[in-house]
Design a protein around this motif. Structure first.
Motif, mmCIF file in Angstrom:
data_model
loop_
_atom_site.group_PDB
_atom_site.id
_atom_site.type_symbol
_atom_site.label_atom_id
_atom_site.label_comp_id
_atom_site.label_asym_id
_atom_site.label_seq_id
_atom_site.Cartn_x
_atom_site.Cartn_y
_atom_site.Cartn_z
ATOM 1 N N SER A 317 0.921 -1.241 0.135
ATOM 2 C CA SER A 317 0.156 0.078 -0.113
ATOM 3 C C SER A 317 0.809 1.466 -0.021
ATOM 4 O O SER A 317 0.304 2.398 0.169
ATOM 5 N N SER A 318 2.044 0.889 0.178
ATOM 6 C CA SER A 318 3.094 2.167 0.028
ATOM 7 C C SER A 318 2.871 3.482 -1.266
ATOM 8 O O SER A 318 2.867 2.947 -2.076
ATOM 9 N N GLY A 319 2.398 4.509 -0.749
ATOM 10 C CA GLY A 319 2.195 5.709 -1.705
ATOM 11 C C GLY A 319 0.729 5.439 -1.984
ATOM 12 O O GLY A 319 0.361 6.325 -2.956
ATOM 13 N N TYR A 320 -0.123 4.574 -1.575
ATOM 14 C CA TYR A 320 -1.670 4.729 -1.849
ATOM 15 C C TYR A 320 -2.338 4.459 -0.523
ATOM 16 O O TYR A 320 -1.686 4.405 0.397
ATOM 17 N N ASP A 321 -3.574 4.695 -0.642
ATOM 18 C CA ASP A 321 -4.582 4.589 0.522
ATOM 19 C C ASP A 321 -4.817 3.198 1.276
ATOM 20 O O ASP A 321 -5.016 3.045 2.210
ATOM 21 N N SER A 322 -4.546 2.237 0.138
ATOM 22 C CA SER A 322 -4.956 0.939 0.767
ATOM 23 C C SER A 322 -4.292 -0.120 -0.372
ATOM 24 O O SER A 322 -3.776 0.183 -1.421
ATOM 25 N N ASP A 325 -6.357 0.057 -3.475
ATOM 26 C CA ASP A 325 -5.866 1.108 -4.296
ATOM 27 C C ASP A 325 -4.691 0.801 -4.981
ATOM 28 O O ASP A 325 -4.510 1.371 -6.278
ATOM 29 N N ALA A 326 -3.670 0.193 -4.418
ATOM 30 C CA ALA A 326 -2.564 -0.054 -5.035
ATOM 31 C C ALA A 326 -2.718 -0.868 -6.302
ATOM 32 O O ALA A 326 -1.871 -0.766 -7.239
ATOM 33 N N LEU A 327 -3.798 -1.871 -6.215
ATOM 34 C CA LEU A 327 -3.929 -2.972 -7.393
ATOM 35 C C LEU A 327 -4.822 -2.451 -8.249
ATOM 36 O O LEU A 327 -5.139 -3.004 -9.224
ATOM 37 N N ALA A 328 -5.318 -1.098 -8.213
ATOM 38 C CA ALA A 328 -6.543 -0.784 -8.923
ATOM 39 C C ALA A 328 -6.141 -0.668 -10.508
ATOM 40 O O ALA A 328 -7.069 -0.733 -11.208
ATOM 41 N N GLY A 329 -4.787 -0.407 -10.689
ATOM 42 C CA GLY A 329 -4.814 -0.250 -11.968
ATOM 43 C C GLY A 329 -4.409 -1.507 -12.715
ATOM 44 O O GLY A 329 -4.242 -1.660 -14.129
ATOM 45 N N PHE A 330 -4.611 -2.514 -12.049
ATOM 46 C CA PHE A 330 -4.210 -3.996 -12.639
ATOM 47 C C PHE A 330 -5.663 -4.413 -13.147
ATOM 48 O O PHE A 330 -6.632 -4.656 -12.338
ATOM 49 N N SER A 331 -5.733 -4.975 -14.484
ATOM 50 C CA SER A 331 -6.801 -5.577 -15.289
ATOM 51 C C SER A 331 -6.851 -6.792 -15.428
ATOM 52 O O SER A 331 -7.846 -7.250 -16.359
ATOM 53 N N ALA A 355 -8.790 -10.449 -0.888
ATOM 54 C CA ALA A 355 -9.873 -9.535 -0.700
ATOM 55 C C ALA A 355 -9.246 -8.209 -1.198
ATOM 56 O O ALA A 355 -10.242 -7.417 -1.976
ATOM 57 N N ALA A 356 -7.968 -7.726 -1.295
ATOM 58 C CA ALA A 356 -7.697 -6.458 -1.749
ATOM 59 C C ALA A 356 -7.961 -6.507 -3.590
ATOM 60 O O ALA A 356 -8.073 -5.717 -3.914
ATOM 61 N N PHE A 357 -7.331 -7.621 -4.044
ATOM 62 C CA PHE A 357 -7.764 -7.833 -5.292
ATOM 63 C C PHE A 357 -9.337 -7.751 -5.905
ATOM 64 O O PHE A 357 -9.538 -7.117 -6.592
ATOM 65 N N GLU A 358 -9.958 -8.358 -4.959
ATOM 66 C CA GLU A 358 -11.445 -8.237 -5.387
ATOM 67 C C GLU A 358 -11.916 -6.933 -5.117
ATOM 68 O O GLU A 358 -12.602 -6.607 -6.204
ATOM 69 N N THR A 359 -11.567 -6.270 -4.260
ATOM 70 C CA THR A 359 -11.925 -4.839 -4.055
ATOM 71 C C THR A 359 -11.627 -3.900 -5.250
ATOM 72 O O THR A 359 -12.298 -3.204 -5.755
ATOM 73 N N ALA A 360 -10.453 -4.409 -5.652
ATOM 74 C CA ALA A 360 -9.653 -3.749 -6.653
ATOM 75 C C ALA A 360 -10.456 -3.987 -8.150
ATOM 76 O O ALA A 360 -10.112 -3.342 -9.183
ATOM 77 N N GLY A 361 -11.502 -4.807 -8.094
ATOM 78 C CA GLY A 361 -12.049 -5.451 -9.274
ATOM 79 C C GLY A 361 -11.336 -6.403 -9.989
ATOM 80 O O GLY A 361 -11.606 -6.638 -11.144
#
Length: 420
Positions: A317-322, A325-331, A355-361
């Motif tokens: 999460s370094s540099g991100y809110d969570s 959030d750090a994984l949000a750009g990965f599609s 769970a973080a991956f799933e939250t990131a979509g």
């Protein structure tokens, strides 16, 4: 199997700490590249680029394996294996800061003609990832089909999803987490203390380069030769590591409280303890001493300091809110693999990562392996870790894992804490 072993000169490389040094990266490739079949394998803490192939000393090996006695994942990577080198073009690169061919503390600083020692720049998992990306550019490798790795190599995988989401389609972090917990931070801290309090460590300046030339000592015996290397400290550090790699169940099965006998202690790496002569020298002690003895023959103490600090420092999460959030750009898609007996990186940490991956979509599979082998399970249970990796590479989260041994069907890898 078509294999290449080489070292790439990547020129000046600026580390995240702001310092730059000329960087050479040792790497191996396996198979044939067809433009969209590349799989990057990230090694664990003290691993090398030699992920598969013959053992050292095997006539088929040629000259050396980067110092490592055997390929570390031959049961998973290779022709007909889970990561099939007949189908995929596999790349494995030794990370900056290591001592297996890539520039690190034991390398010669071209400005001084002496080893860097602790003057080598601080290294991060982000630096490893950036160096790998530059190596792939150097090799002409485009977008990756997948990045896979275990332990701190799994953190390396996560950094790929975070830093270069457009360059990878599938990620497989194995036996890892978004960050170390305080217990493991503490164990690593004690391990580093063991090295830095060894008198032979000498502030990281313990290398002997050609004795006479380095010191002008006409007697042929340099100060470094007299002092020696910090083997005792590095041995204790490695022993702490091995304890964290095993589970209580596996240690009880392997060793119990059995005595190894006084003859075994006579050959032990451990220093003498006259007051302990009354008590048994146990098999678990003999195992740890053996592992320590072998490790100090092949690894550099300063590299151990640098690489454990990189692992301790990593925070997804370094540099991100969570983490999400750090994984949000990965599609792409993700397969998170964990082992029930692993207390180094726990199933609960893997669940939070999933769970973080799933939250990131991100389409994610959370695959939990029932095992009492501890953290080492990803290395010693290829029959369990191989099938889910194989099927995820082939079909993503819709894949199914089947044991090659008995055709036993595993649960679908997409059955997870999130439901079917």
């Amino acid at each position: 199997m078509n294999r290449t072993r080489d070292t790439a000169d990547l020129g000046a490389f600026e580390f995240e700490c702001g310092r730059s040094v000329p960087l050479e990266v040792a790497y191996e490739t396996y198979g044939e590249y067809d433009g969209d079949n590349a799989v990057l394998v990230c090694h664990a803490l003290t691993g090398s680029a030699h992920v598969t192939g013959p053992k050292r000393g095997d006539p088929a090996d040629g000259n050396g394996t980067g110092g490592q006695a055997a390929a570390w994942w031959s049961d998973v990577v290779g022709p007909g294996k889970a990561i099939d080198t007949r189908e995929y073009y596999v790349v494995c690169a030794n990370v900056p800061g290591s001592c297996y061919g890539t520039t690190g503390p034991a390398s010669i600083d071209p400005e001084t003609g002496e080893p860097y020692g602790t003057d080598f720049p601080a290294v991060t998992v982000g630096d490893w990832t950036r160096a790998q990306a530059r190596l792939l550019d150097h090799l002409g490798v485009g977008p990756l089909h997948a990045v896979v790795g275990g332990s701190v190599g799994g953190m390396n995988v996560l950094e790929w999803a975070k830093r270069y989401p457009e360059r990878v389609d599938r990620v497989i972090p194995v036996a890892t987490a978004a960050r170390l917990d305080p217990q493991m931070l503490a164990i690593d801290a004690v391990a580093r203390r063991a090295i830095t309090t060894d008198p032979n460590w000498n502030g990281g300046d313990y290398y002997d380069i050609a004795g006479d030339e380095a010191t002008g000592d006409s007697s042929g015996e340099s100060e470094a030769e007299e002092r020696g290397e910090p083997d005792e400290g590095l041995a204790v550090a490695r022993q702490l590591g091995h304890v964290s790699y095993l589970s209580k169940e596996s240690m009880d099965r392997k060793f119990g409280r059995r005595s190894a006998g006084r003859a075994a202690m006579a050959d032990a790496f451990a220093p003498g303890d006259p007051a302990g002569d009354f008590f048994p020298y146990r098999e678990v002690e003999s195992y740890l001493d053996y592992q320590a003895e072998k490790f100090v023959e092949r690894f550099d103490a300063n590299s151990y300091l640098y690489l454990t600090r990189a692992m301790d420092d990593y925070d997804l999460s370094s540099g991100y809110d969570s983490d999400a959030d750090a994984l949000a750009g990965f599609s792409g898609e993700a397969l998170v693999v964990s082992f029930t007996g692993d207390w180094h990186f726990t199933v609960e940490q893997a669940e939070r990562l999933s769970a973080a991956f799933e939250t990131a979509g991100v389409d994610v599979a959370n695959h939990v392996v029932e095992s009492d082998h501890g953290h080492d399970a990803f290395l010693v249970e290829p029959e369990e870790v191989g099938p889910p990796i194989r099927d995820f590479l082939a079909a993503g989260v819709e894949g199914r894992a089947v044991s090659d041994a008995d055709e036993r069907e595993f649960a679908p890898v997409h059955a997870s804490l999130f439901g079917d």
